[in-house]
Motif scaffolding. Structure first.
Motif, PDB file in Angstrom:
ATOM      1  N   MET A   1      34.874  37.104  26.016  1.00 35.00           N
ATOM      2  CA  MET A   1      34.716  35.653  26.106  1.00 35.00           C
ATOM      3  C   MET A   1      34.725  35.023  24.709  1.00 35.00           C
ATOM      4  N   THR A   2      35.339  33.845  24.606  1.00 32.98           N
ATOM      5  CA  THR A   2      35.309  33.108  23.353  1.00 32.98           C
ATOM      6  C   THR A   2      34.075  32.218  23.319  1.00 32.98           C
ATOM      7  N   ARG A   3      33.782  31.683  22.145  1.00 35.33           N
ATOM      8  CA  ARG A   3      32.630  30.773  22.043  1.00 35.33           C
ATOM      9  C   ARG A   3      32.816  29.573  22.965  1.00 35.33           C
ATOM     10  N   SER A   4      34.049  29.037  23.014  1.00 31.56           N
ATOM     11  CA  SER A   4      34.328  27.882  23.856  1.00 31.56           C
ATOM     12  C   SER A   4      34.061  28.200  25.329  1.00 31.56           C
ATOM     13  N   GLN A   5      34.468  29.387  25.763  1.00 32.76           N
ATOM     14  CA  GLN A   5      34.230  29.788  27.154  1.00 32.76           C
ATOM     15  C   GLN A   5      32.738  29.927  27.446  1.00 32.76           C
ATOM     16  N   VAL A   6      32.005  30.499  26.491  1.00 36.09           N
ATOM     17  CA  VAL A   6      30.559  30.672  26.672  1.00 36.09           C
ATOM     18  C   VAL A   6      29.872  29.311  26.764  1.00 36.09           C
ATOM     19  N   MET A   7      30.257  28.383  25.894  1.00 41.70           N
ATOM     20  CA  MET A   7      29.635  27.064  25.905  1.00 41.70           C
ATOM     21  C   MET A   7      29.938  26.321  27.209  1.00 41.70           C
ATOM     22  N   LYS A   8      31.152  26.480  27.721  1.00 37.32           N
ATOM     23  CA  LYS A   8      31.492  25.853  29.009  1.00 37.32           C
ATOM     24  C   LYS A   8      30.664  26.461  30.136  1.00 37.32           C
ATOM     25  N   ALA A   9      30.466  27.773  30.076  1.00 32.81           N
ATOM     26  CA  ALA A   9      29.651  28.453  31.095  1.00 32.81           C
ATOM     27  C   ALA A   9      28.207  27.970  31.028  1.00 32.81           C
ATOM     28  N   LEU A  10      27.689  27.781  29.827  1.00 35.01           N
ATOM     29  CA  LEU A  10      26.323  27.284  29.660  1.00 35.01           C
ATOM     30  C   LEU A  10      26.191  25.868  30.214  1.00 35.01           C
ATOM     31  N   GLU A  11      27.164  25.025  29.887  1.00 36.34           N
ATOM     32  CA  GLU A  11      27.118  23.636  30.365  1.00 36.34           C
ATOM     33  C   GLU A  11      27.175  23.589  31.890  1.00 36.34           C
ATOM     34  N   ALA A  12      28.017  24.433  32.476  1.00 37.41           N
ATOM     35  CA  ALA A  12      28.152  24.458  33.936  1.00 37.41           C
ATOM     36  C   ALA A  12      26.878  24.947  34.613  1.00 37.41           C
ATOM     37  N   ALA A  13      26.124  25.797  33.933  1.00 37.40           N
ATOM     38  CA  ALA A  13      24.896  26.359  34.512  1.00 37.40           C
ATOM     39  C   ALA A  13      23.685  25.456  34.307  1.00 37.40           C
ATOM     40  N   GLY A  14      23.866  24.353  33.606  1.00 34.66           N
ATOM     41  CA  GLY A  14      22.742  23.468  33.302  1.00 34.66           C
ATOM     42  C   GLY A  14      22.224  22.720  34.525  1.00 34.66           C
ATOM     43  N   ASP A  15      20.946  22.420  34.480  1.00 32.65           N
ATOM     44  CA  ASP A  15      20.271  21.676  35.562  1.00 32.65           C
ATOM     45  C   ASP A  15      19.568  20.484  34.906  1.00 32.65           C
ATOM     46  N   PRO A  16      19.872  19.256  35.325  1.00 37.45           N
ATOM     47  CA  PRO A  16      19.265  18.066  34.692  1.00 37.45           C
ATOM     48  C   PRO A  16      17.742  18.085  34.681  1.00 37.45           C
ATOM     49  N   ARG A  17      17.124  18.593  35.753  1.00 31.60           N
ATOM     50  CA  ARG A  17      15.657  18.626  35.807  1.00 31.60           C
ATOM     51  C   ARG A  17      15.092  19.626  34.804  1.00 31.60           C
ATOM     52  N   PHE A  32      21.288  22.014  27.576  1.00 31.59           N
ATOM     53  CA  PHE A  32      21.908  21.855  28.895  1.00 31.59           C
ATOM     54  C   PHE A  32      20.906  21.977  30.040  1.00 31.59           C
ATOM     55  N   GLY A  33      19.856  22.779  29.850  1.00 28.72           N
ATOM     56  CA  GLY A  33      18.904  23.002  30.932  1.00 28.72           C
ATOM     57  C   GLY A  33      19.216  24.244  31.735  1.00 28.72           C
ATOM     58  N   VAL A  34      19.496  25.353  31.043  1.00 25.26           N
ATOM     59  CA  VAL A  34      19.852  26.613  31.705  1.00 25.26           C
ATOM     60  C   VAL A  34      18.622  27.515  31.777  1.00 25.26           C
ATOM     61  N   LEU A  35      18.335  28.010  32.969  1.00 25.07           N
ATOM     62  CA  LEU A  35      17.189  28.903  33.152  1.00 25.07           C
ATOM     63  C   LEU A  35      17.436  30.256  32.495  1.00 25.07           C
ATOM     64  N   MET A  36      16.336  30.931  32.096  1.00 27.49           N
ATOM     65  CA  MET A  36      16.445  32.202  31.378  1.00 27.49           C
ATOM     66  C   MET A  36      17.165  33.271  32.187  1.00 27.49           C
ATOM     67  N   GLY A  37      16.982  33.284  33.498  1.00 24.47           N
ATOM     68  CA  GLY A  37      17.657  34.280  34.325  1.00 24.47           C
ATOM     69  C   GLY A  37      19.172  34.179  34.211  1.00 24.47           C
ATOM     70  N   LYS A  38      19.678  32.943  34.199  1.00 24.62           N
ATOM     71  CA  LYS A  38      21.120  32.745  34.059  1.00 24.62           C
ATOM     72  C   LYS A  38      21.589  33.119  32.654  1.00 24.62           C
ATOM     73  N   LEU A  39      20.753  32.871  31.656  1.00 24.48           N
ATOM     74  CA  LEU A  39      21.101  33.259  30.294  1.00 24.48           C
ATOM     75  C   LEU A  39      21.207  34.776  30.168  1.00 24.48           C
ATOM     76  N   ARG A  40      20.265  35.493  30.800  1.00 20.48           N
ATOM     77  CA  ARG A  40      20.307  36.955  30.745  1.00 20.48           C
ATOM     78  C   ARG A  40      21.566  37.500  31.431  1.00 20.48           C
ATOM     79  N   ALA A  41      21.941  36.873  32.544  1.00 22.76           N
ATOM     80  CA  ALA A  41      23.153  37.305  33.242  1.00 22.76           C
ATOM     81  C   ALA A  41      24.384  37.072  32.366  1.00 22.76           C
ATOM     82  N   LEU A  42      24.438  35.935  31.684  1.00 18.90           N
ATOM     83  CA  LEU A  42      25.570  35.632  30.811  1.00 18.90           C
ATOM     84  C   LEU A  42      25.594  36.577  29.607  1.00 18.90           C
ATOM     85  N   ALA A  43      24.409  36.927  29.100  1.00 20.46           N
ATOM     86  CA  ALA A  43      24.322  37.877  27.987  1.00 20.46           C
ATOM     87  C   ALA A  43      24.920  39.223  28.388  1.00 20.46           C
ATOM     88  N   GLY A  44      24.738  39.611  29.650  1.00 23.89           N
ATOM     89  CA  GLY A  44      25.320  40.853  30.141  1.00 23.89           C
ATOM     90  C   GLY A  44      26.834  40.805  30.119  1.00 23.89           C
TER      91      GLY A  44
END
Length: 259
Positions: A1-17, A32-44
């Motif tokens: 994944m490129t940095r741009s792809q990772v940033m798009k994935a982070l933005e898509a996973a964000g939750d306004p609340r 963006f408002g991304v929960l840690m569980g989703k961050l760990r999955a993306l790190a994988g």
């Protein structure tokens, strides 16, 4: 994944609340408002990738930096590079993530720990004490003068800024947990320091009071529950709605019509 792809994935996973909560907690506006569980999955998906980690960190985005803490390679960090990452930080959470996930495993951890503990910047001082705690738990602080360190914790904690107090107390607890021969001394110091943290204990969390914290972890290791945990579970059970006693009437099968 490129940095741009990772940033798009982070933005898509964000939750306004979640974003609102992070901003309220001091994460800034670049979040963006991304929960840690989703961050760990993306790190994988990203895997260990030091260059990517540095690129993500450079964005200044909150989640990108948390993700960077999961993919940076500790062995690749010099003392100078580590200082450039941590010393400008203003959020304790990022300090703790960088220390716990990356710096404690770095070959320069010992030098960083001593520099920061002896410094006068609040969050780097916190980092220094948390770094020492991590090195103790990993068995890497072989040359530590434990008695002198405990005396220093007792001397410095009462007058330290709050975020440094947390780091000092964390180190005190970790000494009590990971160096059994010094456990009684650590507990006694905790008792003398008293309940220095005036904040209420959130539900489901362990007290920051060192003797209780140490006792709770030791009980957990034995599969036991502390009195505080028992009370919390009893309170939760009382608040649980009772199961409905109404029985649903069973429908009789329709009779077949005979010719």
């Amino acid at each position: 994944m490129t940095r741009s792809q990772v940033m798009k994935a982070l933005e898509a996973a964000g939750d306004p609340r979640v974003r609102e909560r992070y901003v309220r907690d001091g994460a800034g506006e670049n979040v963006f408002g991304v929960l840690m569980g989703k961050l760990r999955a993306l790190a994988g998906e990203v895997g260990q990738n030091h260059a990517m980690g540095l690129e993500l960190w450079a964005t200044g985005n909150h989640e990108a930096r948390l993700l960077a803490c999961m993919v940076l390679e500790p062995d690749a960090l010099t003392e100078k590079a580590a200082r450039e990452l941590l010393e400008p930080l203003t959020l304790p959470l990022l300090v703790d993530e960088l220390v716990g996930r990356v710096l404690v495993k770095s070959p320069v951890a010992g030098a960083l720990e001593k520099r920061w503990r002896d410094g006068d910047q609040e969050l780097p001082r916190r980092a220094g004490w948390k770094l020492l705690a991590g090195r103790i738990s990993a068995g890497l602080a072989k040359d530590l003068e434990v008695g002198a360190t405990l005396a220093r914790i007792e001397r410095e904690l009462p007058k330290a800024p709050y975020r440094v107090q947390e780091g000092l107390n964390f180190c005190l607890v970790w000494i009590g947990l990971h160096l059994p021969e010094h456990r009684d001394e650590a507990i006694a110091i905790g008792e003398r320091l008293g309940r220095w943290d005036p904040r209420p204990i959130p539900k489901g969390c362990t007290s920051s009071y060192a003797p209780e914290w140490i006792a709770a972890v030791l009980a957990l290791r034995k599969g036991e529950k502390t009195e505080a945990r028992k009370k919390m579970e009893a309170t939760a059970a009382k608040k649980k709605p009772a199961p409905s006693s109404k029985k649903t009437a069973s429908k009789k099968p329709a009779r077949k019509r005979t010719a």
